[in-house]
Scaffold this motif. Structure first.
Motif, PDB file in Angstrom:
ATOM      1  N   ASN A  90       1.134  10.829   8.116  1.00 24.33           N
ATOM      2  CA  ASN A  90       1.130  11.935   9.079  1.00 24.33           C
ATOM      3  C   ASN A  90       0.842  11.421  10.487  1.00 24.33           C
ATOM      4  N   ASN A  91      -0.118  10.508  10.598  1.00 22.53           N
ATOM      5  CA  ASN A  91      -0.404   9.911  11.904  1.00 22.53           C
ATOM      6  C   ASN A  91       0.798   9.129  12.433  1.00 22.53           C
ATOM      7  N   ALA A  92       1.451   8.400  11.519  1.00 24.06           N
ATOM      8  CA  ALA A  92       2.631   7.629  11.926  1.00 24.06           C
ATOM      9  C   ALA A  92       3.743   8.552  12.423  1.00 24.06           C
ATOM     10  N   ALA A  93       3.886   9.700  11.741  1.00 30.31           N
ATOM     11  CA  ALA A  93       4.906  10.666  12.165  1.00 30.31           C
ATOM     12  C   ALA A  93       4.631  11.198  13.562  1.00 30.31           C
ATOM     13  N   HIS A  94       3.367  11.164  13.979  1.00 28.28           N
ATOM     14  CA  HIS A  94       2.988  11.622  15.320  1.00 28.28           C
ATOM     15  C   HIS A  94       2.826  10.454  16.296  1.00 28.28           C
ATOM     16  N   GLY A  95       3.299   9.271  15.894  1.00 25.15           N
ATOM     17  CA  GLY A  95       3.298   8.128  16.809  1.00 25.15           C
ATOM     18  C   GLY A  95       2.031   7.312  16.822  1.00 25.15           C
ATOM     19  N   ASP A  96       1.103   7.577  15.893  1.00 22.79           N
ATOM     20  CA  ASP A  96      -0.144   6.814  15.828  1.00 22.79           C
ATOM     21  C   ASP A  96      -0.090   5.899  14.603  1.00 22.79           C
ATOM     22  N   PHE A  97      -0.003   4.580  14.850  1.00 24.73           N
ATOM     23  CA  PHE A  97       0.144   3.617  13.755  1.00 24.73           C
ATOM     24  C   PHE A  97      -1.126   2.802  13.537  1.00 24.73           C
ATOM     25  N   THR A  98      -2.267   3.319  14.016  1.00 23.35           N
ATOM     26  CA  THR A  98      -3.523   2.562  13.929  1.00 23.35           C
ATOM     27  C   THR A  98      -4.320   2.865  12.664  1.00 23.35           C
ATOM     28  N   GLN A  99      -4.039   3.975  11.989  1.00 23.80           N
ATOM     29  CA  GLN A  99      -4.837   4.337  10.808  1.00 23.80           C
ATOM     30  C   GLN A  99      -4.377   3.554   9.586  1.00 23.80           C
ATOM     31  N   ARG A 100      -5.356   3.245   8.697  1.00 25.12           N
ATOM     32  CA  ARG A 100      -5.053   2.493   7.480  1.00 25.12           C
ATOM     33  C   ARG A 100      -5.679   3.191   6.277  1.00 25.12           C
ATOM     34  N   VAL A 101      -5.182   2.875   5.089  1.00 21.89           N
ATOM     35  CA  VAL A 101      -5.795   3.333   3.844  1.00 21.89           C
ATOM     36  C   VAL A 101      -7.028   2.467   3.611  1.00 21.89           C
ATOM     37  N   ALA A 102      -8.216   3.093   3.600  1.00 24.07           N
ATOM     38  CA  ALA A 102      -9.466   2.331   3.521  1.00 24.07           C
ATOM     39  C   ALA A 102     -10.083   2.337   2.126  1.00 24.07           C
ATOM     40  N   ALA A 103      -9.708   3.285   1.286  1.00 24.24           N
ATOM     41  CA  ALA A 103     -10.342   3.417  -0.031  1.00 24.24           C
ATOM     42  C   ALA A 103     -10.109   2.173  -0.888  1.00 24.24           C
ATOM     43  N   LYS A 104     -11.119   1.805  -1.703  1.00 20.13           N
ATOM     44  CA  LYS A 104     -10.965   0.715  -2.643  1.00 20.13           C
ATOM     45  C   LYS A 104     -10.165   1.211  -3.837  1.00 20.13           C
ATOM     46  N   LEU A 105      -9.000   0.612  -4.062  1.00 19.59           N
ATOM     47  CA  LEU A 105      -8.119   1.076  -5.128  1.00 19.59           C
ATOM     48  C   LEU A 105      -7.729  -0.105  -6.012  1.00 19.59           C
ATOM     49  N   PRO A 106      -7.682   0.096  -7.333  1.00 21.21           N
ATOM     50  CA  PRO A 106      -7.345  -0.999  -8.259  1.00 21.21           C
ATOM     51  C   PRO A 106      -5.858  -0.999  -8.632  1.00 21.21           C
ATOM     52  N   GLY A 107      -5.422  -2.099  -9.217  1.00 24.96           N
ATOM     53  CA  GLY A 107      -4.103  -2.161  -9.837  1.00 24.96           C
ATOM     54  C   GLY A 107      -2.951  -1.788  -8.921  1.00 24.96           C
ATOM     55  N   ASP A 108      -2.038  -0.975  -9.482  1.00 22.95           N
ATOM     56  CA  ASP A 108      -0.854  -0.578  -8.728  1.00 22.95           C
ATOM     57  C   ASP A 108      -1.208   0.246  -7.492  1.00 22.95           C
ATOM     58  N   LEU A 109      -2.291   1.027  -7.583  1.00 18.45           N
ATOM     59  CA  LEU A 109      -2.723   1.782  -6.402  1.00 18.45           C
ATOM     60  C   LEU A 109      -3.153   0.827  -5.295  1.00 18.45           C
ATOM     61  N   GLY A 110      -3.796  -0.283  -5.672  1.00 15.11           N
ATOM     62  CA  GLY A 110      -4.176  -1.289  -4.687  1.00 15.11           C
ATOM     63  C   GLY A 110      -2.956  -1.921  -4.040  1.00 15.11           C
ATOM     64  N   LYS A 111      -1.915  -2.179  -4.867  1.00 13.11           N
ATOM     65  CA  LYS A 111      -0.663  -2.739  -4.322  1.00 13.11           C
ATOM     66  C   LYS A 111      -0.001  -1.744  -3.369  1.00 13.11           C
ATOM     67  N   LEU A 112      -0.015  -0.451  -3.770  1.00 19.01           N
ATOM     68  CA  LEU A 112       0.550   0.581  -2.900  1.00 19.01           C
ATOM     69  C   LEU A 112      -0.208   0.648  -1.582  1.00 19.01           C
ATOM     70  N   LYS A 113      -1.555   0.584  -1.668  1.00 13.99           N
ATOM     71  CA  LYS A 113      -2.390   0.582  -0.467  1.00 13.99           C
ATOM     72  C   LYS A 113      -2.004  -0.583   0.444  1.00 13.99           C
ATOM     73  N   SER A 114      -1.874  -1.780  -0.123  1.00 16.04           N
ATOM     74  CA  SER A 114      -1.529  -2.968   0.666  1.00 16.04           C
ATOM     75  C   SER A 114      -0.170  -2.811   1.342  1.00 16.04           C
ATOM     76  N   SER A 115       0.799  -2.250   0.606  1.00 17.90           N
ATOM     77  CA  SER A 115       2.144  -2.062   1.168  1.00 17.90           C
ATOM     78  C   SER A 115       2.124  -1.081   2.335  1.00 17.90           C
ATOM     79  N   VAL A 116       1.422   0.047   2.120  1.00 15.90           N
ATOM     80  CA  VAL A 116       1.341   1.057   3.183  1.00 15.90           C
ATOM     81  C   VAL A 116       0.661   0.478   4.424  1.00 15.90           C
ATOM     82  N   ASN A 117      -0.464  -0.208   4.211  1.00 17.25           N
ATOM     83  CA  ASN A 117      -1.200  -0.776   5.338  1.00 17.25           C
ATOM     84  C   ASN A 117      -0.403  -1.864   6.054  1.00 17.25           C
ATOM     85  N   GLN A 118       0.321  -2.680   5.267  1.00 13.02           N
ATOM     86  CA  GLN A 118       1.131  -3.742   5.872  1.00 13.02           C
ATOM     87  C   GLN A 118       2.254  -3.152   6.713  1.00 13.02           C
TER      88      GLN A 118
END
Length: 288
Positions: A90-118
């Motif tokens: 949502n932030n990215a859609a409004h032009g703000d690319f500074t926010q990241r997924v901060a929650a500690k997530l395991p397994g595939d959720l962790g991979k998804l978190k890394s992809s989104v943040n990257q």
């Protein structure tokens, strides 16, 4: 019934003593299992619809309680992941690319978190670098380039932007060189780089202007060289416009007057040599 997955059946026969106790235990177990399975089905049905806020609330014990805790924990992690990813997107859609997924997530959720943040990080860095380049352009500096390694459409954007900067830099470099050459009185230099659009129009304007000035000066030099040799018959013939056309007209008018005056002087001089004193210069001239 229970062996076939139907947990709604109960022991209904009247019993006494230990059998009645067994009946109660069996019915309570079936009731607990039935409630657990029913609520798990409700929760998982919501999950299948993309809703991760509902959890299992029924009181359970033993292995069923462990199952409840596991399901609730898993859904809780998915809910946190989806919520934070939605915030980042949502932030990215409004032009703000500074926010990241901060929650500690395991397994595939962790991979998804890394992809989104990257992805968010790549976008953030790319936009910052592009902003730096464009800020330099607004200051008249065309030497900056996007150097960040990018992929896909971002790499295509980088390539196009850098190519545009190369073209702008080369165009202005050659235009400045032509103008500096003109400044020292030499008009034979031209903009040679291949350009398109408005830059091509600018290139043509600079080259045509330099060419017309060169044509005018070359033609005037040729005429004045002839005048120095005593030949007053030449005129400025180059097609010119504006002030150059006025200069051409004034030079030609001056030469016409000069040629006419010299012709009259020669005629009067010839008459004097022949003893004829009645031939005079009749044209009106100005100045000395």
């Amino acid at each position: 019934s229970a062996s076939k997955g139907d947990l709604s059946g109960r022991v209904t026969e009247s019993m006494s003593g230990d059998l009645n106790d067994l009946k109660s235990v069996v019915n309570q177990s079936l009731e607990g299992i039935d409630s657990a399975v029913s609520e798990i089905n409700q929760v998982m049905s919501k999950v299948s619809q993309g809703q991760f806020s509902q959890t299992i609330e029924v009181e359970l014990a033993g292995d069923l309680n462990m199952l409840k805790q596991s399901v609730n924990h898993s859904i809780g992690q998915v809910n946190v992941a989806v919520t934070e990813i939605n915030q980042v997107m949502n932030n990215a859609a409004h032009g703000d690319f500074t926010q990241r997924v901060a929650a500690k997530l395991p397994g595939d959720l962790g991979k998804l978190k890394s992809s989104v943040n990257q992805n968010a990080s790549n976008l953030d860095l790319a936009i910052k670098e592009i902003n730096t380049v464009m800020a330099d352009v607004s200051m008249g500096q065309f030497s900056s380039r996007v150097e960040l390694p990018l992929k896909g459409d971002l790499d295509a954007l980088k390539t196009n932007l850098n190519h545009s900067m190369d073209t702008l830099q080369q165009a202005f470099k050659e235009i400045i060189a032509v103008m500096q050459t003109n400044e020292i009185g030499e008009f034979d230099d031209r903009v040679e780089v291949e350009l398109s659009g408005d830059l091509s129009i600018l290139k043509n304007a600079v080259n045509v202007t330099s060419q017309r000035i060169e044509d005018a000066i070359t033609d005037i030099n040729k005429v004045m060289s002839a005048v120095r040799e005593g030949d007053f018959s030449l005129r400025v013939e180059a097609p010119l416009k504006g002030d150059l056309a006025k200069l051409k007209e004034n030079v030609n008018i001056s030469l016409n007057s000069l040629q006419h005056a010299i012709t009259e002087i020669h005629e009067a001089s010839d008459s004097l040599e022949q003893g004829e004193l009645n031939n005079h210069i009749v044209a009106q001239y100005e100045g000395v």
